[in-house]
Scaffold this active site. Structure first.
Site, PDB file in Angstrom:
ATOM      1  CB  THR A   1      -0.980   0.008   1.146  1.00  0.00           C
ATOM      2  OG1 THR A   1      -1.745  -1.146   1.193  1.00  0.00           O
ATOM      3  CG2 THR A   1      -1.783   1.039   1.358  1.00  0.00           C
TER       4      THR A   1
ATOM      5  CD  GLN B   1     -38.181 -15.755  25.072  1.00  0.00           C
ATOM      6  OE1 GLN B   1     -39.094 -14.942  24.684  1.00  0.00           O
ATOM      7  NE2 GLN B   1     -38.485 -17.078  25.298  1.00  0.00           N
TER       8      GLN B   1
ATOM      9  CD  GLU C   1      -3.619  -8.863   4.740  1.00  0.00           C
ATOM     10  OE1 GLU C   1      -3.014  -8.119   3.752  1.00  0.00           O
ATOM     11  OE2 GLU C   1      -3.097  -9.607   5.341  1.00  0.00           O
TER      12      GLU C   1
END
Length: 380
Positions: free
Chosen positions: A125, A277, A362
């Site tokens: 880069t 829940q 990447e």
């Protein structure tokens, strides 16, 4: 089709996880706070074969598979994705020299790389070419009995710390076919470095600009053939993307595990929050998403191990999917911790900061989508 790891693979994972638990995890928050780069620790990892994971055994490598590598980096990143990912980058460089270098280069450099007597950084880069990597402008000219490099590389992990810099430089015309891979030693005449970058995450590893000003490099430091460097760099990135995804996966699993422990201990409205829940649904989704990401990652690694024609597409798919899922899981883990998740003591906010860059390096996840779509159309 067997989805279970075999005994050797479980041993590989357990070895790396044990090393991470003992040598990385206990120090990760402190290293992040101080910006300390633990060279001694990563060199200990090399003693266990983790500096040449898929390098051939004759030069000190472990000769393991890409699937094995994903297990190692998932385990290392459970302790700290910054450290695990740095070791990944070193491995990518070692593999490129093993794969594309000549025999003299292999024998000269790889025994020192697989032992981490020398540490190597990957330099692709540039300030003006990130996603459009083939537009790089760092110039390599053959002069006298060696190469002269001019230009700069940016966001380089290990900048001003590593001993070697595997550098993609333009030695020919425009485009990808004009790029060569050249190994630069530190120190070298004309090689210098910018200040250590101040980053959101990955603070436990140095990142800086690498500057070449009439940098003199011996002729025999050209890796492979002139003009083939870009193809070498892209081949290296296939495996690098798997490793970066695996690192994200390991850190996200750590964040989820921290959440489970916290939820069992934290009380609200007269009971443990693990009994609500709505929160159970949330962690169920997090677990499901990580399991799906793990399957895709290991399938992509299998594609590389078997040299499947669509391996690059699957590496891109895995990198995109796993890193997005991992960041989201880590972010949800922070939310489950409430205000405590925002404090550094619990280690969750560090994981969130560290994993954000996995969606960028990447190859950004947008570029991953480009790679996937292009191959889809080429196959149709």
């Amino acid at each position: 089709m067997d989805f279970a790891l075999n005994e050797e693979q479980r041993a590989v994972y357990n070895m790396a996880r044990s090393f991470s638990d003992d040598n990385i995890a206990p120090h990760a928050i402190k290293w992040d706070e101080t910006g300390h780069f633990p060279v001694d620790v990563i060199k200990q990892a090399a003693q266990l074969g983790m500096a040449g994971i898929y390098v051939k055994e004759d030069v000190g490598g472990s000769a393991l598979s890409r699937l094995d590598a994903t297990l190692i980096f998932e385990a290392l990143a459970y302790g700290c994705p910054s450290i695990g990912s740095f070791i990944s980058i070193h491995n990518m460089c070692s593999w490129m020299i093993d794969q594309f270098g000549n025999e003299q280069q292999r024998q000269k450099w790889l025994p020192k790389l697989t032992s981490m007597e020398l540490i190597c950084s990957y330099c692709l880069t540039e300030p003006g070419s990130g996603s459009d990597a083939a537009a790089l402008t760092t110039k390599g000219e053959f002069e006298g009995n060696g190469w002269k490099l001019n230009g700069a590389k940016t966001f380089i992990s290990g900048g001003n710390t590593s001993d070697l810099y595997l550098t993609m430089a333009r030695t020919g015309g425009d485009g990808s076919k004009g790029v060569s891979a050249i190994l630069v030693e530190n120190p070298s005449q004309g090689l210098s470095f910018g200040a250590n970058e101040k980053k959101m995450g990955w603070r436990a590893q140095p990142t800086s600009l690498v500057q070449f000003d009439d940098c003199k490099v011996p002729a025999d430091h050209l890796i492979g053939e002139e003009g083939k460097g870009f193809s070498y760099a892209m081949a290296g990135l296939d495996g690098g993307r798997l490793n970066i995804a695996a690192s994200a996966l390991g850190a996200a699993q750590c964040a989820l595990d921290k959440s489970l422990d916290y939820m069992k201990e934290r009380k609200a409205f007269g009971k443990s929050i693990s009994e609500f829940q709505a929160l159970q649904f949330r962690i169920a989704d997090m677990e499901t998403e990580l399991a799906a990401a793990r399957v895709l990652l290991r399938q992509a690694a299998w594609k590389v191990d078997t040299s499947a024609s669509d391996k690059t597409k699957y590496c891109a798919m895995a990198k995109r999917f796993v890193t997005d899922i991992a960041f989201n899981v880590a972010n949800q883990a922070l939310q489950l911790h409430g205000g405590y998740g925002y404090l550094s003591d619990y280690g969750v906010e560090k994981i969130v900061r560290d994993l954000r860059v996995h969606q960028i390096l990447e190859g950004t996840n947008e570029i991953m989508r480009v790679i996937i779509a292009r191959q889809m159309f080429s196959e149709s």
